[in-house]
Each structure stands twice: as C-alpha cells, then as structure tokens.
Write a protein that holds these residues in place. Structure first.
Motif, PDB file in Angstrom:
ATOM      1  N   GLN A 271       0.862  -1.184   0.000  1.00 53.59           N
ATOM      2  CA  GLN A 271       0.000   0.000   0.000  1.00 53.59           C
ATOM      3  C   GLN A 271       0.894   1.228   0.000  1.00 53.59           C
ATOM      4  O   GLN A 271       1.730   1.401   0.886  1.00 53.59           O
ATOM      5  N   LEU A 272       0.730   2.075  -0.997  1.00 52.84           N
ATOM      6  CA  LEU A 272       1.505   3.308  -1.103  1.00 52.84           C
ATOM      7  C   LEU A 272       0.559   4.472  -0.876  1.00 52.84           C
ATOM      8  O   LEU A 272      -0.212   4.856  -1.766  1.00 52.84           O
ATOM      9  N   ALA A 273       0.583   5.013   0.341  1.00 51.04           N
ATOM     10  CA  ALA A 273      -0.345   6.076   0.733  1.00 51.04           C
ATOM     11  C   ALA A 273       0.398   7.084   1.586  1.00 51.04           C
ATOM     12  O   ALA A 273       1.190   6.709   2.457  1.00 51.04           O
ATOM     13  N   GLY A 274       0.153   8.359   1.334  1.00 43.94           N
ATOM     14  CA  GLY A 274       0.790   9.407   2.118  1.00 43.94           C
ATOM     15  C   GLY A 274       0.262  10.764   1.719  1.00 43.94           C
ATOM     16  O   GLY A 274      -0.421  10.901   0.692  1.00 43.94           O
ATOM     17  N   PRO A 275       0.554  11.793   2.502  1.00 44.79           N
ATOM     18  CA  PRO A 275       0.098  13.145   2.150  1.00 44.79           C
ATOM     19  C   PRO A 275       0.581  13.581   0.774  1.00 44.79           C
ATOM     20  O   PRO A 275      -0.147  14.203   0.010  1.00 44.79           O
ATOM     21  N   LEU A 276       1.834  13.220   0.452  1.00 44.33           N
ATOM     22  CA  LEU A 276       2.414  13.569  -0.847  1.00 44.33           C
ATOM     23  C   LEU A 276       3.186  12.381  -1.402  1.00 44.33           C
ATOM     24  O   LEU A 276       3.810  11.625  -0.658  1.00 44.33           O
ATOM     25  N   GLN A 277       3.123  12.227  -2.721  1.00 40.18           N
ATOM     26  CA  GLN A 277       3.931  11.250  -3.431  1.00 40.18           C
ATOM     27  C   GLN A 277       4.449  11.917  -4.708  1.00 40.18           C
ATOM     28  O   GLN A 277       3.823  12.851  -5.218  1.00 40.18           O
ATOM     29  N   SER A 278       5.560  11.415  -5.225  1.00 41.87           N
ATOM     30  CA  SER A 278       6.070  11.929  -6.495  1.00 41.87           C
ATOM     31  C   SER A 278       6.890  10.843  -7.165  1.00 41.87           C
ATOM     32  O   SER A 278       7.893  10.378  -6.618  1.00 41.87           O
ATOM     33  N   TRP A 279       6.443  10.425  -8.350  1.00 41.68           N
ATOM     34  CA  TRP A 279       7.054   9.297  -9.046  1.00 41.68           C
ATOM     35  C   TRP A 279       7.503   9.752 -10.439  1.00 41.68           C
ATOM     36  O   TRP A 279       6.776   9.649 -11.406  1.00 41.68           O
ATOM     37  N   GLY A 280       8.699  10.271 -10.509  1.00 45.40           N
ATOM     38  CA  GLY A 280       9.203  10.810 -11.764  1.00 45.40           C
ATOM     39  C   GLY A 280       9.798   9.749 -12.668  1.00 45.40           C
ATOM     40  O   GLY A 280      10.459   8.828 -12.201  1.00 45.40           O
ATOM     41  N   ALA A 281       9.563   9.901 -13.971  1.00 47.07           N
ATOM     42  CA  ALA A 281      10.169   9.006 -14.957  1.00 47.07           C
ATOM     43  C   ALA A 281      10.835   9.785 -16.082  1.00 47.07           C
ATOM     44  O   ALA A 281      11.599   9.219 -16.851  1.00 47.07           O
ATOM     45  N   ALA A 282      10.540  11.080 -16.176  1.00 48.22           N
ATOM     46  CA  ALA A 282      11.095  11.872 -17.281  1.00 48.22           C
ATOM     47  C   ALA A 282      11.461  13.272 -16.805  1.00 48.22           C
ATOM     48  O   ALA A 282      11.299  14.241 -17.535  1.00 48.22           O
TER      49      ALA A 282
ATOM     50  N   TYR B 127      10.441   5.974   1.336  1.00 41.83           N
ATOM     51  CA  TYR B 127       9.690   7.183   1.000  1.00 41.83           C
ATOM     52  C   TYR B 127       9.032   6.979  -0.348  1.00 41.83           C
ATOM     53  O   TYR B 127       9.413   6.105  -1.124  1.00 41.83           O
ATOM     54  N   LEU B 128       8.027   7.788  -0.614  1.00 42.25           N
ATOM     55  CA  LEU B 128       7.177   7.596  -1.791  1.00 42.25           C
ATOM     56  C   LEU B 128       7.657   8.452  -2.951  1.00 42.25           C
ATOM     57  O   LEU B 128       7.054   9.448  -3.330  1.00 42.25           O
ATOM     58  N   GLY B 129       8.787   8.069  -3.494  1.00 44.77           N
ATOM     59  CA  GLY B 129       9.331   8.749  -4.675  1.00 44.77           C
ATOM     60  C   GLY B 129      10.383   9.785  -4.352  1.00 44.77           C
ATOM     61  O   GLY B 129      11.386   9.896  -5.044  1.00 44.77           O
ATOM     62  N   ARG B 130      10.169  10.580  -3.284  1.00 44.05           N
ATOM     63  CA  ARG B 130      11.140  11.586  -2.849  1.00 44.05           C
ATOM     64  C   ARG B 130      11.272  11.534  -1.342  1.00 44.05           C
ATOM     65  O   ARG B 130      10.334  11.150  -0.637  1.00 44.05           O
ATOM     66  N   ARG B 131      12.418  11.976  -0.838  1.00 47.34           N
ATOM     67  CA  ARG B 131      12.654  11.926   0.604  1.00 47.34           C
ATOM     68  C   ARG B 131      11.642  12.750   1.390  1.00 47.34           C
ATOM     69  O   ARG B 131      11.403  12.506   2.567  1.00 47.34           O
ATOM     70  N   SER B 132      11.082  13.752   0.760  1.00 49.44           N
ATOM     71  CA  SER B 132      10.098  14.606   1.440  1.00 49.44           C
ATOM     72  C   SER B 132       8.705  13.987   1.467  1.00 49.44           C
ATOM     73  O   SER B 132       7.756  14.638   1.910  1.00 49.44           O
ATOM     74  N   CYS B 133       8.569  12.742   1.020  1.00 48.32           N
ATOM     75  CA  CYS B 133       7.255  12.100   0.914  1.00 48.32           C
ATOM     76  C   CYS B 133       7.226  10.789   1.707  1.00 48.32           C
ATOM     77  O   CYS B 133       7.319   9.696   1.131  1.00 48.32           O
ATOM     78  N   PRO B 134       7.082  10.872   3.041  1.00 44.00           N
ATOM     79  CA  PRO B 134       7.039   9.646   3.840  1.00 44.00           C
ATOM     80  C   PRO B 134       5.686   8.948   3.711  1.00 44.00           C
ATOM     81  O   PRO B 134       4.663   9.600   3.474  1.00 44.00           O
TER      82      PRO B 134
END
Length: 230
Positions: free
Chosen positions: A7-18, A124-131
């Motif tokens: 389960q990937l859930a949090g206040p913020l997420q960021s999943w960059g590919a480009a 973290y969910l894509g970035r360190r600022s996204c726990p």
C-alpha cells in the motif's frame, strides 16, 4: 511464484520518470524504478549495488485513489559560493493511494517483505520529502499471479474517499502491469532500473499493459431503495 502486496499512501507522493533539469514531474502512478528503489533501500542496498534481481520481478500497480496533482517551487543556493541556483519546479500527488505488487521467486519475495517491516533505510514515496502514512507491506499472496492479485484485492482507498463514491453501484479502477514477454504493450515507459549509481543512472524501456478492475461497491448506497422504492 509469490506476490508481495504493498500500500503506497501518504500526504504527498512523487514518481518521476522523465524529469529534466529544474522541472521535476510525476507520473500518475508509482513507477517500477521508484518502487524497486524503495525495496532496495529497505534491504539496505547501496545505490551502486546490483539490482538486476529486483528488475526481473514483475510489477503492477492499481490506482485506488488518484489524488490531486500539486505544483511547488523550490529555491536553493550553492554551498560554496552562496549563489542562487535556478528555481526548481516540482510536481506531487496529494492524498493518493495505490495498491502496488511485485511477483517473483518465493525466497526473494519473503526477503523483501521482511525488509519492509524492518527497513535499513527509511522508505519514502518517490522523494525523501514524501514519507508513507501507513505500513507499506500488506503481506504475501502465495501461489498466485500478479494480475489476479490486482483484480481481487479489496479496495484500499481512504474511508472518506470511499464514502464520496458511495452512489456508484460499481467501482472501476485503472491498473498497469508489466507486459509479458511477447505480449503487446499498451504503453512504454523508461523506468526499468539498470543501475541506481548516481554517477551513471541507467533505465531501460518497459512495456505496460492496462487493466480495468471492476467490482460491486462495498459502500454502495441505493437512494431509491432508501426511499422505499423498487
């Protein structure tokens, strides 16, 4: 084969590919590179370590709660000169919830599950600022296939979001899964990690197949029946 469910859930997420230079975008769903990086960190692997065994895992993700796209601007200065750096434009997904899963050898899947419960490096969910807001592991499904897990696992959206959709008799969710060898892909994305080494990060193209998951709304509410109608 076994499937590790997450389960990937949090206040913020960021999943960059480009992402390029000062513009850091996000995909609408977690990337394979992002999730495998999370798993590698939980195991304590360094960025220069081999991740070929993780890259061979079959990956899928279901969008249980799409969230809202946000844009942020960040400033920074050079540590040695104090000179300002270009303003960075960064994109995030707020209040999103995803069901992600990887399929592979029983032993490796078990090792990854244990790592998520006692991570060496915090996930973290894509970035360190996204726990993450919740424990990531939702357990292992033995002797099953990835697509079956994505189709059959219960809806994990937030309670408030499920309540918001209570008038829909049927819930329809989008999902993406690695295309099997020889199978026609609906979409290609460059997020298959070859190396996480900061000196030479490398990612290969990955084919994806789109799925539509439908099931009766577990919170469904029929307004006609509530009024005594037929």
């Amino acid at each position: 084969m076994s499937v590790l469910v997450m389960q990937l859930a949090g206040p913020l997420q960021s999943w960059g590919a480009a992402s390029r230079f000062a513009r850091r975008s996000t995909e609408n769903a977690p990337t394979k590179s992002g999730v495998l990086g999370l798993l590698a960190a939980a195991q304590g692997r360094r960025r220069t370590d081999d991740v070929s065994d993780l890259s061979r895992l079959r990956f899928g993700v279901r969008v249980d709660q799409p969230g809202v796209r946000l844009r942020d601007f960040q400033t920074a200065h050079h540590a040695d000169t104090g000179e300002p750096m270009p303003v960075s434009e960064r994109f995030y997904l707020a209040d999103a919830v995803f069901l992600a899963a990887v399929e592979g050898d029983d032993r490796l899947i078990s090792e990854l599950d244990r790592a998520l419960w006692a991570p060496v490096f915090l996930p973290y969910l894509g970035r360190r600022s996204c726990p993450p807001a919740e424990p990531i592991s939702r357990g292992i499904v033995r002797d099953s296939e990835l697509e079956a897990v994505l189709r059959n696992h219960k809806w994990i959206a937030s309670t408030w979001y499920q309540e918001k959709r209570k008038w829909e008799p049927t819930i329809e969710l989008g999902a993406w899964i690695d295309a099997a060898p020889g199978e026609r892909a609906d979409h290609e994305i460059r997020d298959l990690p070859v190396s996480f080494d900061p000196a030479h990060r490398r990612y290969a193209l990955r084919g994806q197949k789109h799925l539509t998951v439908r099931f009766p709304n577990p919170r469904g509410h029929d307004p006609i029946a509530a009024l005594g109608g037929e």
